[in-house]
Design an enzyme around this catalytic site. Structure first.
Site, PDB file in Angstrom:
ATOM      1  CE1 TYR A 143      -3.190  -2.789  -0.024  1.00 45.99           C
ATOM      2  CE2 TYR A 143      -3.914  -2.166   2.163  1.00 45.99           C
ATOM      3  CZ  TYR A 143      -4.033  -2.960   1.038  1.00 45.99           C
ATOM      4  OH  TYR A 143      -5.016  -3.918   0.987  1.00 45.99           O
ATOM      5  CE  LYS A 194       1.092 -17.644  -2.966  1.00 43.12           C
ATOM      6  NZ  LYS A 194       0.262 -18.845  -2.837  1.00 43.12           N
ATOM      7  CG  ASP A 226      -2.331 -20.052  -1.008  1.00 44.44           C
ATOM      8  OD1 ASP A 226      -1.544 -19.924  -0.059  1.00 44.44           O
ATOM      9  OD2 ASP A 226      -2.041 -20.716  -2.026  1.00 44.44           O
ATOM     10  CG  ASP A 250      -7.257  -4.465   3.650  1.00 41.59           C
ATOM     11  OD1 ASP A 250      -8.247  -4.410   4.400  1.00 41.59           O
ATOM     12  OD2 ASP A 250      -7.111  -3.725   2.658  1.00 41.59           O
ATOM     13  CG  ASP A 254     -12.567  -6.832   6.050  1.00 39.08           C
ATOM     14  OD1 ASP A 254     -12.232  -6.312   7.130  1.00 39.08           O
ATOM     15  OD2 ASP A 254     -13.033  -6.185   5.097  1.00 39.08           O
TER      16      ASP A 254
END
Ligand code: NAD
Length: 361
Positions: A143, A194, A226, A250, A254
């Site tokens: 970001y 990852k 994943d 992020d 959620d």
């Protein structure tokens, strides 16, 4: 001896002032019971600040926050300010506050409240007993990485670019926060990356693994993002504390939040290396129900509990607030957003009164 704290309150917009009033009453009540003394000072942020002084984060507000022991925020934003230029938008004020306080760690707990288990979209036997914490890196990663932008190549094609980068020091500081949090919980930390594909993740994994030598009492595991997403919906009870980068956090926070199913119940915290932390509900300012005494104040109240536990190191007072929330739910009290057949619907203020009664019981 009475422990004294200076707390900056940022009620903000929409339902903010209504839910903040409940949280302040709750804090005053537990203060009396736990030999704590709070000095509250209110400051402007968001649309309320734009209306009053023409900017969403007045310097005076940032100054007050920096000089306090903790900052309790309700919510910002609303239709009224949606068409303003970006620098005047309420959201810009919130981003400025996070940057100004150098808050690099975002803490999002997801805890299943037994009385609200039917609000989850997953089967009760899968989510029953879930109690986890996602620690997300907040100020680095993709970001913020450079280069970024939409560039035109030599062939005239457009190409969008973002950069995912982390330095040792950025990984170490979020890692330390996560290990410390895991220590306050059940001493299990899962680092999500990852590393099978991304070099930045390989560095992340190496550094977190190296840090674990400083925390031999915390059990460290690693998962690829994943797989972590799958595991969160397949068997969420296997997790206690999760630490991950900005982008992965992020998304995973959620997913974790929705295991609980009710936005009016979710608190959060953002912490820096030193200085005050920021404690706020996950939900927004709910302009559709503002001023109608319909808001659920429990996420705000649970944010105040997080402030006590993680910001002020007062776990007993935090526990007491969390117990009071459980008790009012057990007594069948609900706000409109979490009501179900057979429960008693209360307004925001009446829910606050029920909490105070429970704290005195
Ligand atoms: P929202 O979270 O405000 O509302 C979504 C839905 O959930 C609405 O129907 C609302 O009534 C309901 N809801 C939210 N909190 C509730 C509560 N405590 N009790 C009962 N019902 C509740 O999200 P939105 O509608 O997308 O955004 C509204 C405004 O809030 C926008 O201006 C947005 O930018 C802002 N926002 C602020 C924050 C923040 O302050 N951190 C976060 C998200 C959105």
């Amino acid at each position: 001896m009475t422990q004294e704290y200076r707390i900056t309150l940022l009620p903000g917009d929409g339902i903010g002032p209504e839910i903040m009033a409940v949280a302040v009453d709750v804090l005053k009540t537990v203060a009396d019971q736990h030999s704590l003394s709070f000095t509250f000072q209110e400051a402007l942020i968001g649309g309320a600040a734009v209306d009053a002084v023409g900017q969403p984060l007045p310097e005076e507000t940032l100054d007050k926050c920096r000089k306090s022991d903790a900052v309790l925020l309700a919510a910002i934003g609303g239709y009224k300010w949606d068409t303003l230029p970006r620098e005047l938008r309420p959201e810009t004020g919130l981003l400025g506050l996070r940057a100004g306080l150098e808050l690099f760690a975002n803490l999002r707990p997801a805890q299943i409240v037994p009385q609200l288990i039917d609000a989850s979209s997953l089967k009760p036997e899968i989510v029953s007993g879930v109690d986890l914490m996602v620690v997300r890196e907040l100020t680095g990663g993709i970001y913020f990485g450079k280069p970024r932008g939409i560039f035109t190549t030599e062939t005239g094609e457009q190409r969008g670019v973002n950069t995912m980068a982390y330095s040792n020091s950025e990984i170490d500081r979020i890692g330390r926060v996560a290990f410390e949090i895991a220590r306050k919980r059940t001493r299990k930390l899962c680092s999500v990356d990852k590393a099978n594909v991304l070099e930045v993740s390989q560095l992340w994994r190496d550094r977190i693994t190296a840090l674990s030598a400083e925390y031999p009492d915390v059990e460290l595991t690693h998962l690829y993002v994943d797989n972590a997403a799958m595991q969160l919906v397949r068997a969420p009870k296997q997790f206690d504390t999760i630490v991950t980068s900005n982008l992965f956090g992020d998304i995973l926070s959620d997913i974790a939040a929705m295991l609980t199913g009710s936005i009016g119940m979710l608190p959060s915290a953002s912490m820096g290396a030193s200085g005050p932390g920021l404690f706020e509900p996950v939900h927004g300012s709910a302009p559709d129900i503002a001023g109608q005494d319909k808001a659920n104040p429990l996420a705000q109240v649970l944010s105040a509990a997080m402030m006590l536990r993680y910001g002020l190191n007062q776990p007993q007072a935090a526990n007491r607030i969390e117990q009071a929330v459980q008790q009012v739910l057990e007594a069948g009290y609900r706000t409109t957003d979490i009501q179900s057949p057979g429960t008693t619907v209360l307004g925001c203020q009446a829910m606050g009164a029920a909490l105070i009664k429970s704290l005195h019981s």
